[in-house]
Design a protein around this motif. Sequence first.
Motif, PDB file in Angstrom:
ATOM      1  N   ALA A   4       0.820  -1.213   0.000  1.00  0.00           N
ATOM      2  CA  ALA A   4       0.000   0.000   0.000  1.00  0.00           C
ATOM      3  C   ALA A   4       0.856   1.266   0.000  1.00  0.00           C
ATOM      4  CB  ALA A   4      -0.937   0.006   1.197  1.00  0.00           C
ATOM      5  N   LYS A   5       2.098   1.170   0.436  1.00  0.00           N
ATOM      6  CA  LYS A   5       2.955   2.358   0.533  1.00  0.00           C
ATOM      7  C   LYS A   5       3.133   3.074  -0.809  1.00  0.00           C
ATOM      8  CE  LYS A   5       7.264   4.071   2.409  1.00  0.00           C
ATOM      9  NZ  LYS A   5       8.466   3.760   3.154  1.00  0.00           N
ATOM     10  N   PRO A   6       3.455   2.373  -1.904  1.00  0.00           N
ATOM     11  CA  PRO A   6       3.585   3.076  -3.184  1.00  0.00           C
ATOM     12  C   PRO A   6       2.267   3.696  -3.654  1.00  0.00           C
ATOM     13  CG  PRO A   6       4.423   0.818  -3.367  1.00  0.00           C
ATOM     14  CD  PRO A   6       3.833   0.980  -2.011  1.00  0.00           C
ATOM     15  N   ILE A   7       1.162   3.043  -3.351  1.00  0.00           N
ATOM     16  CA  ILE A   7      -0.149   3.572  -3.727  1.00  0.00           C
ATOM     17  C   ILE A   7      -0.434   4.863  -2.962  1.00  0.00           C
ATOM     18  CG2 ILE A   7      -2.638   3.131  -3.666  1.00  0.00           C
ATOM     19  CD1 ILE A   7      -1.904   0.143  -4.125  1.00  0.00           C
ATOM     20  N   ARG A   8      -0.160   4.837  -1.658  1.00  0.00           N
ATOM     21  CA  ARG A   8      -0.348   6.050  -0.840  1.00  0.00           C
ATOM     22  C   ARG A   8       0.552   7.181  -1.316  1.00  0.00           C
ATOM     23  NH1 ARG A   8      -0.402   2.313   3.450  1.00  0.00           N
ATOM     24  NH2 ARG A   8       1.724   2.889   3.978  1.00  0.00           N
ATOM     25  N   GLN A   9       1.809   6.854  -1.651  1.00  0.00           N
ATOM     26  CA  GLN A   9       2.751   7.875  -2.120  1.00  0.00           C
ATOM     27  C   GLN A   9       2.294   8.472  -3.447  1.00  0.00           C
ATOM     28  OE1 GLN A   9       5.465   9.110  -0.389  1.00  0.00           O
ATOM     29  NE2 GLN A   9       5.284  10.647  -1.988  1.00  0.00           N
ATOM     30  N   SER A  10       1.806   7.636  -4.329  1.00  0.00           N
ATOM     31  CA  SER A  10       1.302   8.113  -5.619  1.00  0.00           C
ATOM     32  C   SER A  10       0.103   9.038  -5.430  1.00  0.00           C
ATOM     33  CB  SER A  10       0.923   6.925  -6.499  1.00  0.00           C
ATOM     34  OG  SER A  10       0.405   7.361  -7.715  1.00  0.00           O
ATOM     35  N   ALA A  11      -0.797   8.660  -4.540  1.00  0.00           N
ATOM     36  CA  ALA A  11      -1.967   9.500  -4.253  1.00  0.00           C
ATOM     37  C   ALA A  11      -1.547  10.833  -3.640  1.00  0.00           C
ATOM     38  CB  ALA A  11      -2.929   8.767  -3.323  1.00  0.00           C
ATOM     39  N   ALA A  12      -0.583  10.809  -2.747  1.00  0.00           N
ATOM     40  CA  ALA A  12      -0.087  12.044  -2.132  1.00  0.00           C
ATOM     41  C   ALA A  12       0.560  12.942  -3.171  1.00  0.00           C
ATOM     42  CB  ALA A  12       0.903  11.718  -1.018  1.00  0.00           C
ATOM     43  N   ASN A  16      -0.710  16.681  -4.161  1.00  0.00           N
ATOM     44  CA  ASN A  16       0.203  17.824  -4.083  1.00  0.00           C
ATOM     45  C   ASN A  16       0.266  18.575  -5.407  1.00  0.00           C
ATOM     46  OD1 ASN A  16       0.810  17.353  -1.413  1.00  0.00           O
ATOM     47  ND2 ASN A  16       2.683  16.224  -1.859  1.00  0.00           N
ATOM     48  N   ALA A  17       0.294  17.852  -6.513  1.00  0.00           N
ATOM     49  CA  ALA A  17       0.340  18.486  -7.831  1.00  0.00           C
ATOM     50  C   ALA A  17      -0.941  19.262  -8.097  1.00  0.00           C
ATOM     51  CB  ALA A  17       0.566  17.438  -8.911  1.00  0.00           C
ATOM     52  N   GLU A  18      -2.079  18.687  -7.715  1.00  0.00           N
ATOM     53  CA  GLU A  18      -3.359  19.372  -7.901  1.00  0.00           C
ATOM     54  C   GLU A  18      -3.413  20.641  -7.060  1.00  0.00           C
ATOM     55  OE1 GLU A  18      -8.050  18.730  -6.858  1.00  0.00           O
ATOM     56  OE2 GLU A  18      -6.850  16.959  -7.272  1.00  0.00           O
ATOM     57  N   ASP A  19      -2.987  20.551  -5.799  1.00  0.00           N
ATOM     58  CA  ASP A  19      -2.966  21.730  -4.928  1.00  0.00           C
ATOM     59  C   ASP A  19      -2.075  22.823  -5.500  1.00  0.00           C
ATOM     60  OD1 ASP A  19      -4.701  20.562  -3.145  1.00  0.00           O
ATOM     61  OD2 ASP A  19      -3.172  20.122  -1.636  1.00  0.00           O
ATOM     62  N   ALA A  20      -0.903  22.450  -5.975  1.00  0.00           N
ATOM     63  CA  ALA A  20       0.022  23.432  -6.540  1.00  0.00           C
ATOM     64  C   ALA A  20      -0.591  24.110  -7.754  1.00  0.00           C
ATOM     65  CB  ALA A  20       1.343  22.760  -6.909  1.00  0.00           C
ATOM     66  N   ASP A  21      -1.282  23.356  -8.587  1.00  0.00           N
ATOM     67  CA  ASP A  21      -1.913  23.914  -9.782  1.00  0.00           C
ATOM     68  C   ASP A  21      -3.010  24.912  -9.413  1.00  0.00           C
ATOM     69  OD1 ASP A  21      -2.187  24.030 -12.641  1.00  0.00           O
ATOM     70  OD2 ASP A  21      -4.027  22.852 -12.431  1.00  0.00           O
ATOM     71  N   ILE A  22      -3.826  24.550  -8.440  1.00  0.00           N
ATOM     72  CA  ILE A  22      -4.907  25.442  -8.002  1.00  0.00           C
ATOM     73  C   ILE A  22      -4.351  26.735  -7.446  1.00  0.00           C
ATOM     74  CG2 ILE A  22      -6.702  25.746  -6.223  1.00  0.00           C
ATOM     75  CD1 ILE A  22      -7.330  22.729  -6.691  1.00  0.00           C
ATOM     76  N   TRP A  23      -3.341  26.639  -6.615  1.00  0.00           N
ATOM     77  CA  TRP A  23      -2.821  27.850  -5.992  1.00  0.00           C
ATOM     78  C   TRP A  23      -1.986  28.701  -6.946  1.00  0.00           C
ATOM     79  CZ3 TRP A  23      -5.839  29.382  -2.549  1.00  0.00           C
ATOM     80  CH2 TRP A  23      -6.548  28.458  -1.795  1.00  0.00           C
ATOM     81  N   ARG A  24      -1.403  28.098  -7.985  1.00  0.00           N
ATOM     82  CA  ARG A  24      -0.767  28.900  -9.049  1.00  0.00           C
ATOM     83  C   ARG A  24      -1.833  29.677  -9.808  1.00  0.00           C
ATOM     84  NH1 ARG A  24       2.782  24.559  -9.567  1.00  0.00           N
ATOM     85  NH2 ARG A  24       1.393  23.537 -11.026  1.00  0.00           N
ATOM     86  N   TRP A  25      -2.933  29.010 -10.112  1.00  0.00           N
ATOM     87  CA  TRP A  25      -4.071  29.661 -10.770  1.00  0.00           C
ATOM     88  C   TRP A  25      -4.563  30.828  -9.922  1.00  0.00           C
ATOM     89  CZ3 TRP A  25      -9.051  29.772  -8.676  1.00  0.00           C
ATOM     90  CH2 TRP A  25     -10.056  30.256  -9.506  1.00  0.00           C
TER      91      TRP A  25
END
Length: 81
Positions: A4-12, A16-25
């Motif tokens: 589950a660790k790689p799955i959790r890391q991928s989701a995180a 993070n990428a989505e959050d960064a995109d929203i806040w750049r916008w």
Amino acid sequence: MDLAKPIRQSAANAANAEDADIWRWFADLVEERRIRWCFANGSWLVSIDNRHVATDENFDHAIRTARRRSPRGDEKANRNF
């Protein structure tokens, strides 16, 4: 081995990428003076280009809703939503 660790890391990483995109916008709109927000009667009201696009008790949720409802003409504003 924890599978589950790689799955959790991928989701995180995706979150993070989505959050960064929203806040750049958001930062771009702030810099362009196109977005406004205020707290009234227990809710955040968000307007873009003088058009009300979101109301929510939570600022983060209001901004994310504003992003989805953005009247911005280019596709960048709504690409991931």
